[in-house]
Design a protein around this motif. Structure first.
Motif, PDB file in Angstrom:
ATOM      1  N   VAL A   1       0.847  -1.197   0.000  1.00  0.00           N
ATOM      2  CA  VAL A   1       0.000   0.000   0.000  1.00  0.00           C
ATOM      3  C   VAL A   1       0.884   1.249   0.000  1.00  0.00           C
ATOM      4  O   VAL A   1       0.631   2.205  -0.742  1.00  0.00           O
ATOM      5  N   ALA A   2       1.942   1.227   0.819  1.00  0.00           N
ATOM      6  CA  ALA A   2       2.870   2.366   0.864  1.00  0.00           C
ATOM      7  C   ALA A   2       3.552   2.570  -0.489  1.00  0.00           C
ATOM      8  O   ALA A   2       3.740   3.713  -0.922  1.00  0.00           O
ATOM      9  N   VAL A   3       3.908   1.482  -1.164  1.00  0.00           N
ATOM     10  CA  VAL A   3       4.518   1.583  -2.497  1.00  0.00           C
ATOM     11  C   VAL A   3       3.551   2.308  -3.440  1.00  0.00           C
ATOM     12  O   VAL A   3       3.957   3.206  -4.194  1.00  0.00           O
ATOM     13  N   ALA A   4       2.283   1.941  -3.405  1.00  0.00           N
ATOM     14  CA  ALA A   4       1.291   2.585  -4.275  1.00  0.00           C
ATOM     15  C   ALA A   4       1.193   4.079  -3.966  1.00  0.00           C
ATOM     16  O   ALA A   4       1.226   4.913  -4.878  1.00  0.00           O
ATOM     17  N   TYR A   5       1.082   4.418  -2.689  1.00  0.00           N
ATOM     18  CA  TYR A   5       1.001   5.832  -2.304  1.00  0.00           C
ATOM     19  C   TYR A   5       2.235   6.601  -2.778  1.00  0.00           C
ATOM     20  O   TYR A   5       2.123   7.670  -3.361  1.00  0.00           O
ATOM     21  N   GLU A   6       3.406   6.052  -2.491  1.00  0.00           N
ATOM     22  CA  GLU A   6       4.651   6.733  -2.836  1.00  0.00           C
ATOM     23  C   GLU A   6       4.823   6.858  -4.352  1.00  0.00           C
ATOM     24  O   GLU A   6       5.337   7.852  -4.848  1.00  0.00           O
ATOM     25  N   PHE A   7       4.390   5.843  -5.089  1.00  0.00           N
ATOM     26  CA  PHE A   7       4.454   5.893  -6.554  1.00  0.00           C
ATOM     27  C   PHE A   7       3.636   7.073  -7.058  1.00  0.00           C
ATOM     28  O   PHE A   7       4.083   7.836  -7.919  1.00  0.00           O
ATOM     29  N   TYR A   8       2.439   7.255  -6.521  1.00  0.00           N
ATOM     30  CA  TYR A   8       1.585   8.358  -6.954  1.00  0.00           C
ATOM     31  C   TYR A   8       2.086   9.713  -6.459  1.00  0.00           C
ATOM     32  O   TYR A   8       1.683  10.742  -6.994  1.00  0.00           O
ATOM     33  N   GLU A   9       2.954   9.698  -5.480  1.00  0.00           N
ATOM     34  CA  GLU A   9       3.589  10.942  -5.040  1.00  0.00           C
ATOM     35  C   GLU A   9       4.779  11.292  -5.935  1.00  0.00           C
ATOM     36  O   GLU A   9       5.384  12.346  -5.788  1.00  0.00           O
ATOM     37  N   GLY A  10       5.128  10.377  -6.842  1.00  0.00           N
ATOM     38  CA  GLY A  10       6.213  10.642  -7.786  1.00  0.00           C
ATOM     39  C   GLY A  10       7.590  10.250  -7.285  1.00  0.00           C
ATOM     40  O   GLY A  10       8.592  10.658  -7.857  1.00  0.00           O
ATOM     41  N   HIS A  11       7.644   9.436  -6.228  1.00  0.00           N
ATOM     42  CA  HIS A  11       8.943   9.037  -5.691  1.00  0.00           C
ATOM     43  C   HIS A  11       9.546   7.878  -6.481  1.00  0.00           C
ATOM     44  O   HIS A  11       8.829   7.021  -7.000  1.00  0.00           O
ATOM     45  N   SER A  12      10.857   7.860  -6.525  1.00  0.00           N
ATOM     46  CA  SER A  12      11.580   6.810  -7.247  1.00  0.00           C
ATOM     47  C   SER A  12      11.594   5.520  -6.431  1.00  0.00           C
ATOM     48  O   SER A  12      11.312   5.529  -5.224  1.00  0.00           O
ATOM     49  N   ASP A  13      11.950   4.419  -7.105  1.00  0.00           N
ATOM     50  CA  ASP A  13      12.071   3.141  -6.406  1.00  0.00           C
ATOM     51  C   ASP A  13      13.083   3.237  -5.271  1.00  0.00           C
ATOM     52  O   ASP A  13      12.859   2.701  -4.182  1.00  0.00           O
ATOM     53  N   ALA A  14      14.184   3.931  -5.531  1.00  0.00           N
ATOM     54  CA  ALA A  14      15.229   4.067  -4.507  1.00  0.00           C
ATOM     55  C   ALA A  14      14.704   4.832  -3.288  1.00  0.00           C
ATOM     56  O   ALA A  14      14.955   4.438  -2.144  1.00  0.00           O
ATOM     57  N   ALA A  15      13.949   5.911  -3.538  1.00  0.00           N
ATOM     58  CA  ALA A  15      13.400   6.709  -2.429  1.00  0.00           C
ATOM     59  C   ALA A  15      12.375   5.899  -1.636  1.00  0.00           C
ATOM     60  O   ALA A  15      12.361   5.937  -0.401  1.00  0.00           O
ATOM     61  N   ILE A  16      11.539   5.151  -2.354  1.00  0.00           N
ATOM     62  CA  ILE A  16      10.543   4.315  -1.677  1.00  0.00           C
ATOM     63  C   ILE A  16      11.244   3.229  -0.869  1.00  0.00           C
ATOM     64  O   ILE A  16      10.866   2.943   0.271  1.00  0.00           O
ATOM     65  N   ALA A  17      12.295   2.639  -1.452  1.00  0.00           N
ATOM     66  CA  ALA A  17      13.054   1.590  -0.766  1.00  0.00           C
ATOM     67  C   ALA A  17      13.681   2.136   0.514  1.00  0.00           C
ATOM     68  O   ALA A  17      13.650   1.470   1.558  1.00  0.00           O
ATOM     69  N   ASP A  18      14.242   3.344   0.446  1.00  0.00           N
ATOM     70  CA  ASP A  18      14.826   3.965   1.640  1.00  0.00           C
ATOM     71  C   ASP A  18      13.764   4.177   2.710  1.00  0.00           C
ATOM     72  O   ASP A  18      13.994   3.928   3.890  1.00  0.00           O
ATOM     73  N   GLU A  19      12.602   4.638   2.283  1.00  0.00           N
ATOM     74  CA  GLU A  19      11.494   4.891   3.211  1.00  0.00           C
ATOM     75  C   GLU A  19      11.051   3.607   3.915  1.00  0.00           C
ATOM     76  O   GLU A  19      10.772   3.603   5.105  1.00  0.00           O
ATOM     77  N   LEU A  20      11.007   2.499   3.149  1.00  0.00           N
ATOM     78  CA  LEU A  20      10.536   1.224   3.700  1.00  0.00           C
ATOM     79  C   LEU A  20      11.657   0.374   4.307  1.00  0.00           C
ATOM     80  O   LEU A  20      11.379  -0.630   4.960  1.00  0.00           O
ATOM     81  N   GLY A  21      12.895   0.748   4.036  1.00  0.00           N
ATOM     82  CA  GLY A  21      14.018  -0.043   4.530  1.00  0.00           C
ATOM     83  C   GLY A  21      14.189  -1.363   3.790  1.00  0.00           C
ATOM     84  O   GLY A  21      14.524  -2.382   4.399  1.00  0.00           O
ATOM     85  N   VAL A  22      13.919  -1.340   2.484  1.00  0.00           N
ATOM     86  CA  VAL A  22      14.057  -2.538   1.651  1.00  0.00           C
ATOM     87  C   VAL A  22      14.932  -2.205   0.447  1.00  0.00           C
ATOM     88  O   VAL A  22      15.367  -1.078   0.271  1.00  0.00           O
ATOM     89  N   ASP A  23      15.141  -3.198  -0.409  1.00  0.00           N
ATOM     90  CA  ASP A  23      15.945  -3.017  -1.606  1.00  0.00           C
ATOM     91  C   ASP A  23      15.098  -2.409  -2.723  1.00  0.00           C
ATOM     92  O   ASP A  23      13.916  -2.736  -2.858  1.00  0.00           O
ATOM     93  N   ALA A  24      15.708  -1.570  -3.568  1.00  0.00           N
ATOM     94  CA  ALA A  24      14.995  -0.936  -4.675  1.00  0.00           C
ATOM     95  C   ALA A  24      14.461  -1.970  -5.668  1.00  0.00           C
ATOM     96  O   ALA A  24      13.400  -1.764  -6.273  1.00  0.00           O
ATOM     97  N   THR A  25      15.140  -3.092  -5.794  1.00  0.00           N
ATOM     98  CA  THR A  25      14.675  -4.161  -6.686  1.00  0.00           C
ATOM     99  C   THR A  25      13.346  -4.722  -6.185  1.00  0.00           C
ATOM    100  O   THR A  25      12.447  -5.022  -6.985  1.00  0.00           O
ATOM    101  N   ASP A  26      13.211  -4.854  -4.858  1.00  0.00           N
ATOM    102  CA  ASP A  26      11.949  -5.334  -4.281  1.00  0.00           C
ATOM    103  C   ASP A  26      10.809  -4.364  -4.586  1.00  0.00           C
ATOM    104  O   ASP A  26       9.689  -4.783  -4.859  1.00  0.00           O
ATOM    105  N   VAL A  27      11.101  -3.077  -4.530  1.00  0.00           N
ATOM    106  CA  VAL A  27      10.083  -2.055  -4.816  1.00  0.00           C
ATOM    107  C   VAL A  27       9.678  -2.134  -6.288  1.00  0.00           C
ATOM    108  O   VAL A  27       8.494  -2.097  -6.619  1.00  0.00           O
ATOM    109  N   PHE A  28      10.675  -2.263  -7.182  1.00  0.00           N
ATOM    110  CA  PHE A  28      10.372  -2.372  -8.611  1.00  0.00           C
ATOM    111  C   PHE A  28       9.489  -3.590  -8.879  1.00  0.00           C
ATOM    112  O   PHE A  28       8.471  -3.490  -9.576  1.00  0.00           O
ATOM    113  N   GLN A  29       9.845  -4.724  -8.313  1.00  0.00           N
ATOM    114  CA  GLN A  29       9.051  -5.942  -8.520  1.00  0.00           C
ATOM    115  C   GLN A  29       7.639  -5.786  -7.949  1.00  0.00           C
ATOM    116  O   GLN A  29       6.664  -6.249  -8.553  1.00  0.00           O
TER     117      GLN A  29
END
Length: 195
Positions: free
Chosen positions: A66-94
C-alpha cells in the motif's frame, strides 16, 4: 377504485405482512459512492484483490505494498521508496510491476510485445538491443506487467488512479478554489490596519 379491486386489496393486505412484501426505501441521499472505508482501506482492498488473483510473491507486506502505491503516486523513485521502507529498490520495482504501477517515463522505446515474445536469453537480447542484461530483465518485467494489466482491462491501475491520483487532484483543486475565493473576496479591501 372499483369494488372488486378494493376487495382484492383488502384480501392481499390481510394475508400478507407489509414489511415482507416491500422493502423500506429509506436510503440516504447523496453520492453514488457509499463506500465508508478510508482511501487507505480501499487501496489495501485493491492490493489484496490483486494478490488473490495473481498470487504474486513479494518480500513486502500488504501495508508496505500500500505504501509503495502511495509513494508511486507521489512521484517518488524506487530508490526513495526503498529507503522509506528499509528494503531493496529491486523489491520495490518488482512490487510495482506486480501492482501494474508502471511509470510511462520508464517504458523503453523498443517493442516490448516483441521482446516479451522472444525466447532468447537475456544475454543474447542485451547484445542485440545494445543494453545491459539488467536493463533487458527490467524491460521484460515491464512488458509482462503491461500485458497482465491490459488483460485485466487496466482495471487495477484505474482503481489506483481513481483512489490516489484523483484524491490528490481533488485536494489540490479544493485548495486552489479556497485561495481563489479568498482572493476574490478580499480584492480591493484595505489591509493596512493598525491596532
Amino acid at each position: 377504485m372499483d369494488e372488486k379491486t378494493e376487495e382484492l386489496r383488502d384480501i392481499f393486505t390481510s394475508v400478507t405482512d407489509e414489511e415482507t412484501v416491500t422493502e423500506s426505501q429509506e436510503d440516504e441521499r447523496g453520492s453514488l459512492d457509499q463506500d465508508d472505508r478510508t482511501v487507505e482501506e480501499r487501496v489495501e482492498g485493491v492490493v489484496e484483490q490483486m494478490q488473490d488473483r495473481y498470487g504474486f510473491e513479494t518480500s513486502l507486506s500488504t501495508s508496505e505494498l500500500v505504501a509503495v502505491a502511495y509513494e508511486f503516486y507521489e512521484g517518488h523513485s524506487d530508490a526513495a521508496i526503498a529507503d522509506e521502507l528499509g528494503v531493496d529498490a529491486t523489491d520495490v520495482f518488482q512490487a510495482r510491476m506486480a501492482l501494474h504501477l508502471i511509470d510511462e517515463d520508464e517504458v523503453p522505446e523498443i517493442d516490448l510485445g516483441a521482446l516479451r515474445e522472444r525466447e532468447a536469453d537475456e544475454a543474447t537480447l542485451a547484445t542485440e538491443y545494445d543494453v545491459s542484461v539488467d536493463e533487458i530483465e527490467r524491460y521484460r518485467a515491464i512488458a509482462a506487467a503491461q500485458a497482465e494489466s491490459r488483460a485485466a482491462n487496466d482495471r487495477y491501475r484505474d482503481e489506483f488512479d481513481s483512489l490516489l491520483a484523483d484524491a490528490d487532484l481533488t485536494t489540490r483543486m479544493a485548495a486552489d478554489a479556497r485561495e481563489d475565493g479568498l482572493e476574490d473576496a478580499t480584492e480591493g479591501m484595505e489591509t493596512d490596519v493598525s491596532f
